[in-house]
Design a protein around this motif. Structure first.
Motif, mmCIF file in Angstrom:
data_model
loop_
_atom_site.group_PDB
_atom_site.id
_atom_site.type_symbol
_atom_site.label_atom_id
_atom_site.label_comp_id
_atom_site.label_asym_id
_atom_site.label_seq_id
_atom_site.Cartn_x
_atom_site.Cartn_y
_atom_site.Cartn_z
ATOM 1 N N ILE A 109 1.067 -1.054 -0.076
ATOM 2 C CA ILE A 109 -0.126 -0.237 -0.133
ATOM 3 C C ILE A 109 0.852 1.506 0.000
ATOM 4 N N ALA A 110 2.006 1.093 0.707
ATOM 5 C CA ALA A 110 2.892 2.365 0.695
ATOM 6 C C ALA A 110 3.471 2.563 -0.508
ATOM 7 N N ARG A 111 3.658 1.451 -1.262
ATOM 8 C CA ARG A 111 4.521 1.643 -2.564
ATOM 9 C C ARG A 111 3.531 2.035 -3.603
ATOM 10 N N LEU A 112 2.243 1.671 -3.377
ATOM 11 C CA LEU A 112 1.026 2.097 -4.338
ATOM 12 C C LEU A 112 1.074 3.809 -3.968
ATOM 13 N N THR A 120 5.558 3.701 -14.134
ATOM 14 C CA THR A 120 4.846 3.923 -12.714
ATOM 15 C C THR A 120 3.470 3.102 -12.865
ATOM 16 N N LEU A 121 2.947 3.286 -13.918
ATOM 17 C CA LEU A 121 1.657 2.424 -13.917
ATOM 18 C C LEU A 121 2.013 0.923 -13.919
ATOM 19 N N GLU A 122 3.028 0.419 -14.375
ATOM 20 C CA GLU A 122 3.431 -1.158 -14.362
ATOM 21 C C GLU A 122 3.882 -1.358 -12.907
ATOM 22 N N ARG A 123 4.360 -0.449 -11.986
ATOM 23 C CA ARG A 123 4.854 -0.827 -10.642
ATOM 24 C C ARG A 123 3.511 -1.026 -9.966
ATOM 25 N N VAL A 141 3.340 5.840 -2.954
ATOM 26 C CA VAL A 141 4.381 6.426 -3.630
ATOM 27 C C VAL A 141 4.149 6.458 -5.156
ATOM 28 N N ALA A 142 3.808 5.418 -5.781
ATOM 29 C CA ALA A 142 3.665 5.254 -7.223
ATOM 30 C C ALA A 142 2.708 6.260 -7.649
ATOM 31 N N ILE A 143 1.498 6.509 -7.263
ATOM 32 C CA ILE A 143 0.457 7.133 -7.323
ATOM 33 C C ILE A 143 1.024 8.709 -7.432
ATOM 34 N N GLY A 144 1.628 9.073 -6.436
ATOM 35 C CA GLY A 144 2.138 10.553 -6.228
ATOM 36 C C GLY A 144 3.158 10.784 -7.286
ATOM 37 N N LEU A 145 4.056 9.672 -7.729
ATOM 38 C CA LEU A 145 4.815 9.962 -8.579
ATOM 39 C C LEU A 145 4.115 10.082 -9.796
ATOM 40 N N ALA A 146 3.314 9.269 -10.363
ATOM 41 C CA ALA A 146 2.503 9.403 -11.515
ATOM 42 C C ALA A 146 1.882 10.511 -11.797
ATOM 43 N N ARG A 147 1.464 11.351 -10.481
ATOM 44 C CA ARG A 147 0.919 12.753 -10.652
ATOM 45 C C ARG A 147 1.999 13.941 -11.237
ATOM 46 N N VAL A 148 3.378 13.886 -10.832
ATOM 47 C CA VAL A 148 4.371 14.696 -11.187
ATOM 48 C C VAL A 148 5.307 14.561 -12.199
#
Length: 473
Positions: A256-259, A277-280, A261-268
């Protein structure tokens, strides 16, 4: 003292009081019957001796000598009577016809006792001699010459209706005391059980009944020991549940924490890095889905609802399909799978669950075996005990001996494989529960030349060999 004590006491006391009164009444009736059957003729040895003396006196001394003997015996206990042929007493006393008939009956039937004699006197008359039972010669008026008319011999007053009051009172007291002791003996340990169950209902599972009931050796003590076993298992289950919740939350927290982080990175992030990022995100969601699926399977097994367990499974065909799929995946990473199957038997159970259990062990072996090595699968049949032995051997790092008993526990990962393992530590736990649901058992041991050996033992059906070539997973 609780209600159960008084119930025990009441029913035990009622039973004992009824028995006491019943026995008392029986004895009373028997005594009355015995008193009714008692002879009104004195049958004692002194009476027999006096009758013989009187007979000799009459034969050799005549009636006057017998009168003197009777007069001498008046102040004493034994009173002798001599009746002639007309049933007239030698001393002029009146005698009950019933007493005369009883004396004649004794003379005719019990001559060996010699308590009644018929003796012929020198004057030619014969006299019937006997002695009445003591204290029955005269009524309240006393002996003849005492100023009152004597009662007729043999005409007794009303018999004593004595009831055994004292024995019954003593028996009742003893019954009540023992009823109290017996009721206490049964209700006291039940009070301990009640308190223990109340404590368990309030969440206190540390109370043990063995110390307070160890002196007993009966079914109540066995019940106390069973309670201790039950609370021990409940403690284990509750501890396991708490540990499971902790481990599940821990395992879910990381993806959940990695998700997040990945969602936050996808936004920026730029659009060219969005695919990575979507693959992660997809990979982490798949990990969570797999974990949830394993937890659901584990929950079904823990609740003993694994589905239908009555299907015949062609175990050799199922293993063949499994090994084909595993070999294809192993070859892709430079590993091999070698099988030696000879088990054309049927196992009763759930094909989907059993496939998953064995596959978990096989994939675990492929994951940990060293590159370039081979995972071996052997089968052996025990025809006598109708058991199938399946062994899966790898050439991996093995498991430390101190951790060998823990590898089938939930979320356990060996210290030698934790760093390079992407699993959750549920595969072997699920495998163990599935195998046990099929009435089998699973165990593991380190190989002498390195690696791990996992042995699965399952009972097979004792009828015809298995038919069919494939089992869908």
């Amino acid at each position: 003292m609780g209600r159960l004590f008084w119930k025990f006491f009441f029913f035990i006391a009622i039973a004992q009081i009824t028995a006491t009164f019943g026995v008392g009444v029986l004895f009373w009736v028997e005594n009355l019957e015995r008193s009714n059957r008692n002879s009104e003729i004195d049958l004692s040895p002194p009476a027999s001796f006096m009758i013989r003396s009187a007979a000799a006196t009459l034969q050799f001394g005549g009636t006057e000598a017998l009168r003197s003997l009777i007069n001498e015996g008046r102040p004493h206990r034994l009173q002798l009577y001599a009746l002639d042929e007309d049933n007239k007493d030698l001393m002029g006393r009146e005698v009950s016809p019933k007493l005369v008939e009883q004396a004649k009956h004794i003379l005719a039937t019990e001559r060996e006792r010699r308590v009644v004699e018929r003796v012929k006197a020198p004057n030619g008359h014969s006299y019937l001699m006997f002695i009445p039972a003591p204290n029955d010669e005269f009524g309240p008026g006393g002996p003849p010459g005492g100023g009152r008319e004597p009662h007729r011999i043999g005409e007794r007053g009303p018999k004593s209706m004595f009831f055994p009051t004292m024995p019954i009172v003593v028996a009742l007291l003893a019954s009540l005391v023992f009823a109290l002791l017996l009721a206490w003996y049964f209700s006291h340990p039940i009070g301990h059980l009640k308190n223990a169950f109340n404590q368990a209902a309030n969440g206190n599972l540390d109370l043990e009944l063995e110390p307070v009931m160890s002196a007993r050796n009966d079914e109540l003590a066995d019940l106390g020991r069973d309670f201790d076993v039950m609370t021990a298992k409940l403690r284990t289950l509750m501890e396991s549940q708490r540990r499971l919740l902790h481990d599940v939350s821990h395992e879910l927290r990381s993806p959940i924490a990695r998700l997040q982080v990945a969602i936050g990175l996808a936004r920026v992030q730029d659009k060219d890095k969005l695919d990575l990022t979507l693959e992660r995100i997809e990979r982490e969601s798949m990990r969570m889905d797999k974990l949830v699926g394993e937890l659901l399977t584990l929950s079904r097994l823990e609740a003993n609802v694994p589905g239908s367990m009555e299907e015949p499974i062609a175990i050799e065909a199922m293993l063949g399909d499994m090994i084909n799929d595993a070999s294809f995946e192993a070859e892709a990473i430079g590993k091999h799978v070698d099988d030696q199957l000879d088990c054309r038997v049927q196992v009763k159970g759930n094909p989907e669950l059993l496939y998953r259990a064995i596959e978990n062990v096989l994939r675990n072996a492929i994951k940990h075996t060293a590159p370039g090595t081979t995972v071996q699968i052997h089968t052996q049949l025990d025809e006598i005990n109708k058991l199938l032995h399946l062994s899966i051997l790898d050439r991996g790092p093995g498991v430390p001996e101190e951790e060998m008993n823990s590898i089938f526990e939930l979320f356990f990962r060996s210290s030698r494989t934790k760093s390079n393992s992407s699993g959750h530590g549920l595969g072997l736990s699920i495998a163990r529960r599935i195998v046990e649901a099929h009435q089998g058992f699973i165990q593991a041991a380190n190989r002498s030349n390195g690696g791990l050996r996992v042995d699965i033992t399952l009972p097979f059906m004792a009828d015809e060999p298995a038919r069919g070539d494939t089992v869908e997973s």
